[in-house]
Scaffold this active site. Structure first.
Site, PDB file in Angstrom:
ATOM      1  CD  GLU A   1      -2.753  -0.803   2.670  1.00  7.47           C
ATOM      2  OE1 GLU A   1      -2.612   0.359   3.283  1.00  7.47           O
ATOM      3  OE2 GLU A   1      -3.529  -1.604   2.955  1.00  7.47           O
TER       4      GLU A   1
ATOM      5  CD  GLU B   1     -11.962   1.456   0.842  1.00  6.84           C
ATOM      6  OE1 GLU B   1     -12.400   0.424   1.294  1.00  6.84           O
ATOM      7  OE2 GLU B   1     -10.719   1.902   1.046  1.00  6.84           O
TER       8      GLU B   1
ATOM      9  CE  LYS C   1      -9.869   1.946   5.264  1.00  5.39           C
ATOM     10  NZ  LYS C   1      -8.656   2.136   4.201  1.00  5.39           N
TER      11      LYS C   1
ATOM     12  CD  GLU D   1      -7.343   5.858   7.316  1.00  3.37           C
ATOM     13  OE1 GLU D   1      -7.628   4.761   6.586  1.00  3.37           O
ATOM     14  OE2 GLU D   1      -6.243   6.188   7.651  1.00  3.37           O
TER      15      GLU D   1
END
Length: 322
Positions: A245, A294, A297, A303
């Site tokens: 990542e 997202e 999340k 995030e």
């Protein structure tokens, strides 16, 4: 910003994209695979098995990392039959048509976590289950973050913390004899926001001119090499790191903007074709985080803003993968 299509060519096969699914507005699995294919993105990482995605991936030629979910580690660690069942349910039925590359037993498990005691045995049991199904070409590993380092500067002095050394030693004892890489999540963004006094934004974004006092021009290389140095200190010489990542948020916090994120992703794409000062022979296998924002999340606002695509499948940045 004007957005153009992403194209991975054979010369840029180090690149992949993480496909997180914690959102209520995301494209279908079939549409996502089509988006990977149409843009030549040849590698994908997911965080738990998804039957619908496996079906969509059949014949796609996309190499896939699949995580064993944190919640499954204890059962798989304690019972080889549970590992066999996991492989027989999630991998074996699709292995003829889906290019499974790595199985990752847990993501960012820390030594103090309850699940830490299960990682080594889970790796062993999944490895044995794959071998029993004639799927031994699929490598087994785990993914760590850099909070396990006790020292990271200068990179040559990189070392795991006292609390993490025993945990990492077990992992290395599995990876080295099995020829598996260690997966490492590397985020210059978080290092930058945690120490803005000493880390210039340009150093984190690959835009610094010239090397610093220890010979580094960017933070990504320094973080990666400090992890290599830490591995060598506990017997991990020659172990390959896959950057599982790396990303930069476009909103929600300090330094999080469309301009900074777009600059980071493009510079990262360009940079990983080569190596680092400690490991100059690239490319560096690297997975961008993440495919989509997202919206569900948990955690800090940032995030929810790591996607390189919007939910409507349009690119957020002007990225050129050529």
């Amino acid at each position: 910003m004007l957005c153009i299509g992403m194209k991975f060519t054979a010369a840029q096969s180090a690149g992949g994209v993480c496909y997180g699914m914690i959102g209520d507005n995301l494209p279908s699995k079939q549409d996502t695979v089509a988006l990977f294919n149409s843009n030549g993105i040849s590698r994908m990482r997911i965080y738990f098995p998804v039957t619908e995605l496996f079906e969509a991936l059949k014949g796609s030629n996309i190499e896939l990392i699949v995580d064993v979910a944190r919640e499954s580690l204890q059962a798989i660690s304690s019972d080889p039959n549970a590992a066999n069942a996991w492989v027989n349910t999630n991998i074996k039925p699709y292995a003829q048509d889906v290019k499974f590359k790595y199985i990752t037993t847990g993501n960012e498990i820390h030594p103090g976590d309850a699940e830490a005691q299960f990682v080594f045995s889970a790796m062993q049991n999944i490895h044995n289950a794959l071998a029993a199904s004639n799927l031994g070409q699929i490598k087994v590993s785990t993914a760590i973050d850099l909070s396990l380092l006790g020292n990271s500067y200068p990179p040559s002095a990189g070392a795991f913390s006292e609390s993490a050394t025993g945990y990492m030693q077990q992992i290395i004892n599995f990876l080295v004899p099995n020829g598996s890489p260690l997966l490492v999540n590397i985020y210059p963004y978080f290092a930058y926001i945690g120490n803005q006094k000493d880390i210039p934004l340009e150093y984190a974004l690959f835009t610094q001119q010239g090397n610093n006092d220890v010979g580094y021009q960017n933070l990504f290389d320094a973080m990666l090499d400090s992890t290599y140095a830490a591995l060598e200190k506990i017997g991990g010489n020659g172990l390959q790191i896959v950057v599982s990542e790396s990303g930069w948020p476009s909103s929600g916090g300090v330094g999080a903007s469309i301009d900074n994120a777009g600059r980071y992703y493009q510079n990262l794409i360009n940079h990983v074709k080569g190596g680092t000062p400690m490991k100059p022979n690239g490319p560096i296998e690297t997975y961008l985080f993440a495919m989509y924002d997202e919206d569900q999340k948990p955690g800090a606002e940032t995030e929810r803003h790591f996607g390189i695509y919007h939910a409507d499948k349009s690119l957020k940045y002007a990225l050129n993968f050529k």
